[in-house]
Enzyme design. Structure first.
Site, short mmCIF file in Angstrom:
data_model
loop_
_atom_site.label_atom_id
_atom_site.label_comp_id
_atom_site.label_asym_id
_atom_site.label_seq_id
_atom_site.Cartn_x
_atom_site.Cartn_y
_atom_site.Cartn_z
N LYS A 1 30.71 35.79 38.68
CA LYS A 1 30.14 37.08 39.09
C LYS A 1 30.68 38.21 38.23
O LYS A 1 31.86 38.21 37.89
CB LYS A 1 30.50 37.36 40.56
N GLU B 1 25.23 41.23 38.80
CA GLU B 1 25.33 42.21 39.90
C GLU B 1 25.33 43.65 39.39
O GLU B 1 26.37 44.18 39.05
CB GLU B 1 26.60 41.96 40.73
N ARG C 1 47.65 36.94 51.53
CA ARG C 1 46.31 36.78 50.96
C ARG C 1 45.88 35.32 51.03
O ARG C 1 44.72 35.03 51.35
CB ARG C 1 46.28 37.27 49.50
N LYS D 1 22.25 39.74 41.98
CA LYS D 1 22.92 40.28 43.17
C LYS D 1 22.74 41.79 43.17
O LYS D 1 23.54 42.53 42.60
CB LYS D 1 24.40 39.90 43.17
#
Ligand code: 13P
Length: 340
Positions: A136, A177, A46, A219
């Site tokens: 977010k 979002e 990752r 978003k």
């Protein structure tokens, strides 16, 4: 505390001709992505994959911000530079996904509520110290028989607003979002109806929670036919419906709207964004905050092999550039086939 920092970070995130890379896949989601290329999802795999993306030459020409996941925010390049420092030096703003995922909403079959408010203030304080300047939180609204319910929309909008208030208290720009999924068999009209209801409730809750609209980013999903709908709307219809819906609900005080790609192909996501920007006269910056639409080609080109590191970067740079063109309404179908 004033709002000057929030406003200048939001302006940098929505700078002209650039957009945001969503690289905040949770450990579960990145495992699914790696499974597709037959790669085991270890911490080092990752890290390597994210290093490939973040060290792409000239990344700052088309990318204004990167959304990290907790693990990645703490990782470094192979030469020992924290990813956040490496990007901030280029003027790319680091951000962090702070929700803890969408969980079943008790009493409401097939609907979810996004968790993660408990202890969020303290986590935001730590993330700020680690270099994050925006955050977010993703709420998920599915369309199906009898759903979404107005209660699920309300509960998710309320949580989004509580999150946004905590972010602004900690001098972190919230990306709000509310994602209406495109997975179902619904029409574009049904997507518009649900997105209408969701955005109305989200901005009602944001007002109630005293959010400083000039210091946040929305978003949203685009207004689009469900993937399984036999009647697929044209790109022009998607662009028109999306802008119509946003104009009805998003105050001009919000500096920017950064779309998610949500399962659209990279070419579709770029074309839709471009058509919307080509309309002109919009009160907000209309930009991208894509995950899959920016990364899919890069992940495939890389395939987990160190020999393909540069090829992966080239594929990422290509889609970042094409979406940067879309920011100005200058992406045209077929450009992806020509671009190197
Ligand atoms: P997609 O563009 O792949 O939908 O991801 C964006 C994102 O951050 C979803 O939360």
């Amino acid at each position: 505390m004033g709002f000057a920092d929030l406003e200048s970070v939001a302006a940098a995130m929505t700078a002209a001709g650039k957009g945001i890379l969503a690289a905040d896949e949770s450990s579960g989601t990145i495992k699914k992505r790696f499974d597709k290329i037959g790669l085991e999802s270890t911490a080092e795999a990752r890290r390597t994959y994210r290093e490939m993306l973040f060290t792409t030459p000239d990344i700052a020409q088309s990318i204004s911000g990167v959304i990290f996941y907790d693990e990645t925010l703490r990782q470094q390049t192979s030469s020992g530079v924290p990813f956040t420092a490496c990007l901030a030096k280029l003027g790319v703003v680091p951000g962090i996904k702070v929700d803890m995922g969408a969980k079943p909403l008790a009493g409401f079959p097939n609907e979810t509520i996004t968790e993660g408010l408990d202890g969020l203030r303290e986590r935001l304080m730590e993330y700020y110290k680690l270099g994050a300047r925006f955050a977010k939180w993703r709420a998920v609204i599915d369309i199906g028989a009898g759903i979404p319910t107005s209660y699920a929309i309300h509960a998710n909008a309320h949580a989004l607003a509580r999150y946004a208030a905590l972010c602004q208290e900690q001098n972190i720009v919230p990306i709000v979002e509310p994602e209406v999924l495109m997975d179902g068999g619904h029409t574009l009209e049904r997507c518009e109806e649900v997105t209408d209801a969701v955005l109305a409730e989200v901005f009602h809750q944001l007002a109630g929670h005293r959010i400083h609209l000039e210091g946040m980013i929305l978003k949203p999903n685009m207004v689009i036919s469900g993937k399984k709908c036999p009647q697929q709307a044209s790109p022009e219809q998607v662009a028109a419906a999306t802008v119509r819906c946003l104009r009805r609900h998003v105050p001009g005080a919000v500096p920017g709207i950064a779309f998610l790609s949500g399962g659209q192909s990279p070419a579709e996501a770029a074309l839709h964004l471009s058509l919307m920007n080509a309309m002109g006269g919009l009160p907000w910056q209309l930009t991208f905050s894509y995950g899959r639409a920016l990364q899919d080609a890069a992940l495939t080109a890389w395939g987990g092999k160190s020999a393909n590191f540069a090829a992966g970067q080239q594929a990422f740079a290509k889609w970042a550039r094409l979406n940067a063109l879309a920011r100005n309404g200058r992406y045209q179908p077929g450009m992806d086939a020509q671009a190197a």
